[in-house]
Design an enzyme around this catalytic site. Structure first.
Site, PDB file in Angstrom:
ATOM      1  N   VAL A 547     -30.884-136.248 -42.366  1.00  0.00           N
ATOM      2  CA  VAL A 547     -29.436-136.289 -42.569  1.00  0.00           C
ATOM      3  C   VAL A 547     -28.825-135.289 -41.599  1.00  0.00           C
ATOM      4  CG1 VAL A 547     -27.541-135.911 -44.173  1.00  0.00           C
ATOM      5  CG2 VAL A 547     -29.686-136.923 -44.991  1.00  0.00           C
ATOM      6  N   HIS A 548     -28.000-135.801 -40.691  1.00  0.00           N
ATOM      7  CA  HIS A 548     -27.382-134.957 -39.656  1.00  0.00           C
ATOM      8  C   HIS A 548     -25.875-134.970 -39.866  1.00  0.00           C
ATOM      9  CE1 HIS A 548     -26.178-133.363 -35.748  1.00  0.00           C
ATOM     10  NE2 HIS A 548     -27.443-133.036 -35.524  1.00  0.00           N
ATOM     11  N   ILE A 549     -25.308-133.795 -40.156  1.00  0.00           N
ATOM     12  CA  ILE A 549     -23.896-133.689 -40.510  1.00  0.00           C
ATOM     13  C   ILE A 549     -23.063-133.389 -39.277  1.00  0.00           C
ATOM     14  CG2 ILE A 549     -22.241-132.536 -42.028  1.00  0.00           C
ATOM     15  CD1 ILE A 549     -24.717-131.603 -43.680  1.00  0.00           C
TER      16      ILE A 549
END
Length: 628
Positions: A547-549
């Protein structure tokens, strides 16, 4: 943790194998000597969750790993065939070195000494602690043991790292210079040769005995065991002699005359000039330390203990290590360096205690107590320094105050180390008759650093915030869910080619309408970037999800990200992992589109919903996938 994967990432980001001249380690750091420092990617290294910090000092590129050091070092050596004993290939490109100037001369000299002594430090610590064990046995358990041959032979094992220290120093110096270590070691070993040592004994018994000569030149008879500087000087001469001979000796004769000529020149000059000069310089250092001890001794110990955390951060503290055995050899004790090192470690632990008593964050409290024990009992401080004291800023004032106060107390009462040992409470016997003085300093250092830290408080910022709302819904282990409220879209619509192209894996993206980023599945957090902008989950079905914000939000260096979980935590789908300050991040001009990437589907075909409005916990795959 996959240490082989971590080793690969580290080697890649220091410029790959071809950029590594040598690698070694101390208690908490990998220490690389690189050919071209500009090829190392400091930002990428610092982004690794296992890396506590990156420092370049004294010609060494140091990666601080704390408890992950040894398995990572072993993986690097095994996977890439790199060891500290690997010879330097003269045909390889030489490292990019800066020219000597008056401004950088001091740093280069310290860097050379630092690199030279690094290989010997573990041996000195091992020998010193072995001597402590023997001392405890004959003092408290069985005094008659000192008269046995077993004790004599065990003492030989404990003393050997000190007596033969010059040979190990010669190895480190030759490796740093790029010469052949064996030549420097052989030339230095001649100073310890039994025949020469017999001359030392005979002249001590008969002062009127004539000095020996070499080529009709007088040779000063000195006991060079435990000496440092003669080995450094001999190694420098050996390096330049070897370099010169390699230029003038024809190739067919190199294998015979280069080595012969190198040890002849360096060894002869060692007896005639280099050994006596090194011994004289060592006496100057001892005299200076004794002068400080007799004049401003307590203040010197306190000031050194106070500045040591900053020296540790730059790696320059190791440059002081070789002078400890020098002092123990002459005048027979160390009244400043070892007491200061020990009290610095105690103050690091004391500051951690202050944090543990002050914070209401249960995880931080537990971590602080654990690191305090590590610093005080084991003497390993870098996890404390980087993990808490520097991170929360104000505890550093506690460390400095405790070190200074403890140093002054120990100095006033005359604490002296008589044996080389490690800097923890288990090494108290090395202070022998002054053990009471160092205990007073230890108590002062721990109490003062803890109290100052507690009074000043800690800059936890958003670290204290937490989410207590439980995950209300139970999801099957095969479910992959939305990580936030908002709109879900195809990765192809993301304004970043690396994600849009699918190069990192298949997945979906979210337009956030919530400040909370949650777990996409039941599983374990197997990666958590220190900046909080990305994390990895391995599901119960062994699917790996990233998960890359946001896009390029790593540049914020953690600003605007509140990490609510930790690597290694077991989490449930929909459980909050990171809280983001959407307003602030958007005002900084960053795109907060958040990507969910299947980096390793584990041979499973997974289809995810990629359009429409979703809420946290909306199942994206319908719980439906099939094995290939």
């Amino acid at each position: 943790m996959d240490y082989h994967k971590l080793a690969q990432q580290i080697v890649t980001n220091v410029g790959n194998v071809e950029n590594i001249k040598s690698v070694t380690h101390c208690m908490t750091r990998l220490r690389f000597v690189l050919k071209d420092i500009s090829k190392a990617n400091k930002d990428n290294l610092e982004d690794m969750d296992a890396v506590l910090g990156v420092v370049y000092a004294g010609g060494q590129y140091m990666i601080i790993l704390g408890q992950n050091l040894l398995p990572t070092y072993n993986a690097i050596v095994k996977d890439f065939d790199l060891t500290t004993e690997k010879p330097i290939d003269e045909n390889l490109d030489t490292p990019r070195e800066t020219k000597w100037t008056w401004k950088n001369a001091g740093g280069k000299i310290i860097g050379f000494i630092q690199a030279s002594v690094t290989p010997m430090i573990p041996g000195l610590i091992a020998g010193g602690m072995f001597k402590v064990v023997l001392l405890l046995i004959i003092t408290f358990i069985e005094p008659s043991f000192a008269k046995t041959t077993t004790y004599t032979l065990l003492s030989a094992i404990a003393d050997s790292p000190f007596y033969f220290m010059p040979i190990v120093v010669a190895y480190g110096a030759a490796t740093k210079l790029g010469g052949t270590p064996t030549y420097s070691m052989m030339a230095t070993a001649s100073l310890l040769y039994p025949g020469f040592h017999d001359l030392v004994t005979q002249m001590a018994a008969n002062p009127n005995m004539a000095n020996p000569t070499l080529f009709n030149l007088p040779v000063k008879v000195i006991n060079y065991g435990t000496s440092l500087l003669p080995a450094l000087l001999i190694s420098i001469v050996a390096y330049f002699t070897e370099k010169f001979l390699n230029k003038i000796v024809p190739g067919i004769f190199k294998s015979i005359f280069v080595g012969l000529g190198t040890i002849f020149v360096a060894g002869s000059l060692g007896f005639l000039i280099l050994g006596p000069i090194g011994d004289y310089l060592g006496q100057i250092i001892a005299t200076l330390v004794m002068f400080l001890n007799s004049t401003v001794g307590p203040l010197a110990v306190g000031l050194l203990a106070a500045v040591l955390p900053w020296l540790v951060m730059t790696g320059m503290h190791t440059a002081l290590a070789p002078f400890m055995p020098q002092l123990i050899s002459d005048p027979g004790y160390d009244p400043i360096l070892r007491p200061a090192f020990l009290l610095h470690n105690m103050s690091e632990g004391g500051a951690n205690i202050g944090v543990a008593l002050k914070t209401k964050n249960k995880k931080l409290k537990s971590q602080a107590w654990s690191l305090a024990v590590g610093a005080i009992v084991a003497g390993v401080t870098e996890p404390s320094l980087y993990g808490i004291n520097l991170k929360y800023k104000k505890p550093m004032y506690g460390v400095m105050a405790g070190g200074f106060a403890g140093g002054v107390v120990a100095g006033i009462f005359g604490a002296k180390a008589y044996i080389m040992g490690y800097s923890n409470i288990l090494a108290l016997p090395i202070f022998e008759k002054t053990v009471g003085a160092i205990i007073g300093g230890i108590i002062t250092a721990i109490v003062v650093s803890a109290v100052v830290t507690f009074i000043l408080g800690i800059d936890e910022g958003k670290e204290m915030k937490s989410i207590t709302t439980p995950v209300n819904q139970t999801y099957p282990d095969d479910a992959i869910v939305a990580v936030s409220d908002g709109m879900v879209e195809s990765l192809k619509d993301v304004k970043d080619e690396a994600f849009a192209s699918g190069a990192l894996g298949e997945g979906v993206a979210f337009k956030l309408e919530s400040d909370f980023i949650c777990s996409p599945a039941n599983g374990e957090i197997t990666a958590m970037f220190p900046t909080g902008h990305a994390f990895g989950i391995t599901t119960k079905n062994d699917i790996e999800i990233l998960v890359h914000i946001g896009i390029n939000t790593v540049n914020l260096k953690g600003k605007g990200f509140d990490v609510l979980a930790h690597q290694g935590d077991t989490v449930r789908a929909g459980e909050p992992i990171v809280r983001v300050d959407r307003k602030m991040i958007k005002e900084q001009g960053y795109d907060l589109t958040t990507m969910l990437i299947l980096t390793n589907p584990n041979n499973k075909e997974v289809t995810l919903k990629d359009e429409g409005s979703v809420s946290v916990g909306t199942i994206l795959n319908g719980g439906d996938y099939k094995n290939d």
